[in-house]
Design a protein around this motif. Sequence first.
Motif, PDB file in Angstrom:
ATOM      1  N   HIS A  32       0.841  -1.188   0.000  1.00 12.10           N
ATOM      2  CA  HIS A  32       0.000   0.000   0.000  1.00 12.10           C
ATOM      3  C   HIS A  32       0.876   1.239   0.000  1.00 12.10           C
ATOM      4  O   HIS A  32       1.691   1.452   0.901  1.00 12.10           O
ATOM      5  N   HIS A  33       0.707   2.078  -1.018  1.00 15.03           N
ATOM      6  CA  HIS A  33       1.387   3.367  -1.095  1.00 15.03           C
ATOM      7  C   HIS A  33       0.340   4.469  -1.090  1.00 15.03           C
ATOM      8  O   HIS A  33      -0.733   4.322  -1.673  1.00 15.03           O
ATOM      9  N   ASP A  34       0.664   5.577  -0.449  1.00 18.32           N
ATOM     10  CA  ASP A  34      -0.225   6.731  -0.526  1.00 18.32           C
ATOM     11  C   ASP A  34      -0.278   7.243  -1.952  1.00 18.32           C
ATOM     12  O   ASP A  34       0.738   7.279  -2.648  1.00 18.32           O
ATOM     13  N   ALA A  35      -1.467   7.636  -2.378  1.00 18.46           N
ATOM     14  CA  ALA A  35      -1.611   8.196  -3.719  1.00 18.46           C
ATOM     15  C   ALA A  35      -0.907   9.546  -3.784  1.00 18.46           C
ATOM     16  O   ALA A  35      -0.849  10.273  -2.792  1.00 18.46           O
ATOM     17  N   PRO A  36      -0.351   9.908  -4.934  1.00 21.00           N
ATOM     18  CA  PRO A  36       0.293  11.220  -5.059  1.00 21.00           C
ATOM     19  C   PRO A  36      -0.729  12.340  -4.870  1.00 21.00           C
ATOM     20  O   PRO A  36      -1.906  12.182  -5.175  1.00 21.00           O
TER      21      PRO A  36
END
Length: 314
Positions: A32-36
């Motif tokens: 899971h990565h934070d959205a830009p």
Amino acid sequence: MLGMEIRPLLMCFALCVVYATSKPTEKKERVHHDAPLSSREHDDAQGFDYDHDAFLGQKEAKSFDELSPEESKRRLGVIVEKIDGDSDGFVTEVELKAWIKKAQKKYIYENVDRQWKDFDVNNDGMISWEEYRNVTYDDSEPDDGYNYQHMMARDERRFKMADQNGDQIANKEEFTAFLHPEEYDHMKDIVVLETMEDIDKNGDGFIDLNEYIGDMYNHEDEMEEPDWVATEREQFSEFRDKNKDGKMDREETMDWILPSDYDHAEAEAKHLVYESDSNKDGKLSKEEILNKYDLFVGSQATDFGEALVRHDEF
């Protein structure tokens, strides 16, 4: 009833992480990565489009493009009062960071709002575990290969984790944490635990190399392994398995699926305060923000130096 269209937790990580299930040669992703904050470059010399997207959310920023400078300022004034959580007349970096994060997660809140009415059966503005359980599960276990008793227990465990005051009743924020645990620091342990339960096939409490690869790649089809599988084997050995014992424990799994990325919201909050804090007291008054409204919200009317908007209603 189980036949309900909304099965947010029956699908488990479908709402928590991107977990593709299409072609067997495609990599399934659990990280899971934070959205830009924006798809635009952050270059104030060229314009404030990035800052507008970050502050308002990309969808809302587009609507501000059609406003006059006067209307932009008016709406920004309303927003400032919302950001000032303690109503002390100033916006701090912490408050600004929280606002930016909320603006970027607006789609999550919209998803929760769509589901809320289905679970708040008695319309009291809260959702109890009983309400959620009764709507989502029934007493019988369907004959379709799923162990619904196990899934119900898993959901209840997550509900209790999200229910921070322990009253078995979720307000809107607690229910959001229940449906989207990856977005909340206090829910990270449950995200890791559920991931490990999904992948740890031999039940030893760890994820070994075969389990790691097996979760991403379907070995059943007789075909040559794609190149990315070999790369993932190297990733596991070199980076995932930090203590080199041949398996991932809970800490190593957390580092994998919930990496400590660069905090874009924090960086943007610092940038906005730095650019707007005219008296350099480390916080922003409403006047300071409105004086820099072109940085925060702007409009095409501002950018092009036009005095009036295109629409008569403004």
